[in-house]
Design a protein around this motif. Structure first.
Motif, mmCIF file in Angstrom:
data_model
loop_
_atom_site.group_PDB
_atom_site.id
_atom_site.type_symbol
_atom_site.label_atom_id
_atom_site.label_comp_id
_atom_site.label_asym_id
_atom_site.label_seq_id
_atom_site.Cartn_x
_atom_site.Cartn_y
_atom_site.Cartn_z
ATOM 1 N N ARG A 11 0.877 -1.172 0.000
ATOM 2 C CA ARG A 11 0.000 0.000 0.000
ATOM 3 C C ARG A 11 0.913 1.220 0.000
ATOM 4 N NH1 ARG A 11 -3.928 -0.485 4.918
ATOM 5 N NH2 ARG A 11 -2.203 -1.641 5.870
ATOM 6 N N LEU A 12 0.924 1.941 -1.103
ATOM 7 C CA LEU A 12 1.865 3.037 -1.301
ATOM 8 C C LEU A 12 1.203 4.351 -0.908
ATOM 9 C CD1 LEU A 12 3.245 1.918 -4.799
ATOM 10 C CD2 LEU A 12 4.105 1.326 -2.518
ATOM 11 N N ASP A 14 0.981 8.334 -0.277
ATOM 12 C CA ASP A 14 1.494 9.627 -0.733
ATOM 13 C C ASP A 14 1.386 10.628 0.414
ATOM 14 O OD1 ASP A 14 2.195 11.975 -1.952
ATOM 15 O OD2 ASP A 14 0.430 12.090 -3.241
ATOM 16 N N THR A 17 -0.728 14.037 -0.100
ATOM 17 C CA THR A 17 -2.193 14.069 -0.028
ATOM 18 C C THR A 17 -2.753 13.272 1.140
ATOM 19 O OG1 THR A 17 -2.420 12.114 -1.438
ATOM 20 C CG2 THR A 17 -2.268 14.251 -2.538
ATOM 21 N N ARG A 19 -3.278 10.130 0.829
ATOM 22 C CA ARG A 19 -4.043 9.056 0.204
ATOM 23 C C ARG A 19 -3.109 7.991 -0.375
ATOM 24 N NH1 ARG A 19 -6.974 13.665 -1.599
ATOM 25 N NH2 ARG A 19 -5.918 13.609 -3.612
ATOM 26 N N LEU A 21 -1.741 5.563 -3.287
ATOM 27 C CA LEU A 21 -1.640 5.551 -4.741
ATOM 28 C C LEU A 21 -2.447 4.374 -5.301
ATOM 29 C CD1 LEU A 21 2.192 6.261 -5.151
ATOM 30 C CD2 LEU A 21 0.309 7.906 -5.280
ATOM 31 N N PRO A 22 -2.854 4.431 -6.554
ATOM 32 C CA PRO A 22 -3.612 3.314 -7.135
ATOM 33 C C PRO A 22 -2.750 2.087 -7.406
ATOM 34 C CG PRO A 22 -3.192 4.999 -8.795
ATOM 35 C CD PRO A 22 -2.730 5.566 -7.488
ATOM 36 N N HIS A 23 -1.451 2.204 -7.274
ATOM 37 C CA HIS A 23 -0.535 1.111 -7.589
ATOM 38 C C HIS A 23 -0.312 0.222 -6.357
ATOM 39 C CE1 HIS A 23 0.130 3.886 -10.852
ATOM 40 N NE2 HIS A 23 0.602 4.782 -10.004
ATOM 41 N N LEU A 36 5.883 2.169 -11.482
ATOM 42 C CA LEU A 36 4.806 1.912 -10.534
ATOM 43 C C LEU A 36 3.688 1.228 -11.297
ATOM 44 C CD1 LEU A 36 4.677 5.422 -8.802
ATOM 45 C CD2 LEU A 36 5.563 3.328 -7.764
ATOM 46 N N THR A 61 5.899 4.282 2.706
ATOM 47 C CA THR A 61 5.974 5.742 2.556
ATOM 48 C C THR A 61 7.356 6.101 2.026
ATOM 49 O OG1 THR A 61 6.926 6.242 4.735
ATOM 50 C CG2 THR A 61 4.531 5.961 4.621
ATOM 51 N N ARG A 492 8.596 11.860 -2.029
ATOM 52 C CA ARG A 492 7.370 11.308 -2.616
ATOM 53 C C ARG A 492 7.681 9.946 -3.233
ATOM 54 N NH1 ARG A 492 3.915 15.934 -3.492
ATOM 55 N NH2 ARG A 492 2.246 14.514 -4.100
ATOM 56 N N ALA A 494 7.320 8.384 -6.452
ATOM 57 C CA ALA A 494 7.038 8.760 -7.833
ATOM 58 C C ALA A 494 8.186 8.288 -8.711
ATOM 59 C CB ALA A 494 6.859 10.275 -7.955
#
Length: 537
Positions: A11-12, A14, A17, A19, A21-23, A36, A61, A492, A494
């Motif tokens: 569970r990545l 961010d 935010t 929240r 990430l969808p990845h 990702l 994180t 981040r 990314a």
């Protein structure tokens, strides 16, 4: 491109935010995040030499960064008896007596973490500890590392028999009889005794530093903003061996009285470093500490102390900041008292007025700050570097501690204004100032959120200054990157960002404030290489 690391079923999170990430998976190569996506596609990137880790739903994180730390000098300074748990003179004496029993005849006793609150209403001095130190050369660091308590024998061996003059605000504290009490305020005074004490060997310091850095990795830390220039050769040696477990951004000291060539040397050092460590900034001191009476306050403390700056000529400090600013060198200024904070801000404003925006400057600690100074951090782009666990561990909500008694009710009631600075638009970075306070980053984040001491049953000191869970996480990720001017490559999760990562058993944003310090750290990754891995993975 060869893929070095793959994390699956993660569970990545961010921190920008709050929240996920969808990845669910990421790939890294050559120290950077390269992709990702979902588990199936990212798994297909693995080669024979790729480290593939099933995260089993762990929360990942960006790597946590300590915004103010002293790994090498802390490893050296924490030799000997740990006094940090001693709350009164009886426990101090017992700990020292136990340490003395293990000493060879004539050997020095070292200690650290001595809290002035243990002395109660008595002055901090060797006589208060009693006969336990008779005939024993002892050098004991107080918890703030800005002062030392030396035994009579240590003073004798160092040839310290009266007051001394220093180029900075330091002092050999003497009694009415003119004899030293054993209390040595600030670095220059403590150096008199350090010069007479046996020094650890380079091999011992290297091993101690490596152990500290590995402990930091196990606690989930991937980097630190180091506020001294000691130990550069040790860091370089550890990196050459593949044993450096932290990414270190180092700011050597600039002191009053260092001489005209000191600034030129510091500017020249800015290019020094390796892949994981580099000199990037200069540390200056505008004052000492409130507990010692060496801070710089606009109104003296209750003992009539904390009235002088560390630089006897504050204008010389301003000139140093201006010269470094013009050279493109960021500064980090230790400023605890309100007068020190104000002068540091004024100096940055003067430097910017003469040479433009330039590098990103910082102020460290900011324990006492008036209302009108709050918005100036955002206006000047000055980072507010805060250590909330200092408030948690060394002050109390009822203001019975030494720090609060010195400042008085009004100023003690606005201590460590983390939330006010955040809401005023400042970039707030969180750190430990280890070895002053414990280095585990989850403890730092927890302290910023609950502002309670280790005894969580005690009330918080200034609950209105607590940060939210997301703000606390940002203070050790995105804000730490911004303070270093590295927001495009760090802080981040990314593609293209550094593969510096920390993984937890649960979501730190959903973990209760009082339980956060105990949240298991499952994996720490630095530059795409695991530096800590829990057996559960």
């Amino acid at each position: 491109m060869r893929t070095d690391l793959i994390l699956l079923s993660a569970r990545l999170l961010d921190p920008g935010t709050g929240r996920f990430l969808p990845h669910t998976a990421l790939a890294a190569a050559d120290g950077r995040i390269t992709d990702l996506g979902d588990d199936r596609r990212i798994r297909a990137l693995a080669g024979p030499a790729t480290t593939v880790i099933d995260m089993k739903g762990a929360v990942v994180t960006p790597g946590l960064v300590d915004g103010h730390s002293h790994p090498f000098s802390g490893a050296e300074g924490t030799r000997g008896v740990d006094l940090s748990g001693c709350t009164d003179l009886e426990s101090v004496r017992a700990a020292l007596a136990a340490g003395i029993r293990d000493l060879a005849p004539g050997a020095w006793l070292r200690g650290w973490g001595l809290d002035p609150n243990a002395f109660g209403d008595q002055p901090v001095g060797a006589d208060a500890i009693g006969p336990v130190l008779d005939g024993v050369p002892a050098a004991l660091h107080l918890f703030d590392m800005h002062s030392m308590l030396a035994s009579r024998r240590a003073l004798e061996l160092a040839g310290v028999d009266g007051p001394r003059d220093f180029a900075q605000a330091a002092e050999v504290v003497c009694g009415d009889d003119g004899r030293p009490t054993g209390l040595l305020l600030e670095e220059a005074a403590g150096a008199l005794v350090e010069a007479a004490a046996p020094a650890p060997t380079p091999a011992e310091l290297r091993a101690q530093t490596a152990a500290v850095l590995q402990g930091m990795a196990a606690a989930g830390m991937t980097g630190a903003h180091v506020m001294d220039g000691e130990g550069l050769e040790v860091y370089a040696g550890l990196e050459a061996e593949g044993a450096l477990t932290q990414r270190l951004r180092i700011a050597p000291w600039c002191r009053p009285g260092d001489g005209p060539g000191a600034l030129r040397r510091l500017v020249g050092e800015q290019s020094r470093g390796g892949r994981l460590w580099r000199v990037a900034g200069v540390k200056l001191f505008m004052d000492g500490t409130i507990d010692n009476g060496t801070a710089w306050l606009e109104i003296p403390d209750s003992r009539g102390e904390s009235t002088r700056p560390f630089w006897p000529d504050p204008a010389a400090y301003t000139r140093a900041v201006t010269e470094l600013h013009r050279a493109g060198v960021p500064t980090a200024t230790h400023a605890i008292g309100d007068a020190a904070v104000r002068h540091a801000l004024d100096s940055v404003a003067e430097a910017q007025a003469g040479a433009g925006a330039g590098p990103r400057h910082r102020i460290e600690h900011i324990e006492s700050i008036p209302d009108d100074a709050l918005p100036r951090f955002a206006e000047l782009g000055v980072t507010a570097s805060m250590q909330p666990t200092h408030c948690c561990e060394f002050t109390r909500a009822d203001h019975t501690d030494n720090w609060s008694r010195r400042l008085g009710e009004e100023r003690a009631g606005r201590a460590w204004r983390c939330r006010d600075l955040w809401e005023a638009g400042a970039t707030v970075v969180l750190g430990s100032d280890w070895p002053i306070a414990p280095y585990p980053p989850l403890e730092v984040m927890a302290g910023a959120r609950h502002r309670r001491p280790a005894d969580l049953a005690l009330p918080p000191h200034g609950a209105e200054q607590a940060l939210t869970p997301l703000q606390a996480l940002q203070g050790m990720t995105v804000n730490a990157a911004a303070a270093a001017g590295e927001e495009r490559v760090a802080g981040r999760i990314a593609v293209g960002h550094r593969a510096d990562l920390t993984a937890f058993a649960e979501d730190p944003l959903e973990t209760a404030d009082t339980e956060l310090a105990g949240l298991p750290v499952l994996l720490t990754v630095l530059d795409g290489r695991p530096t800590h891995r829990d057996p559960a993975l």
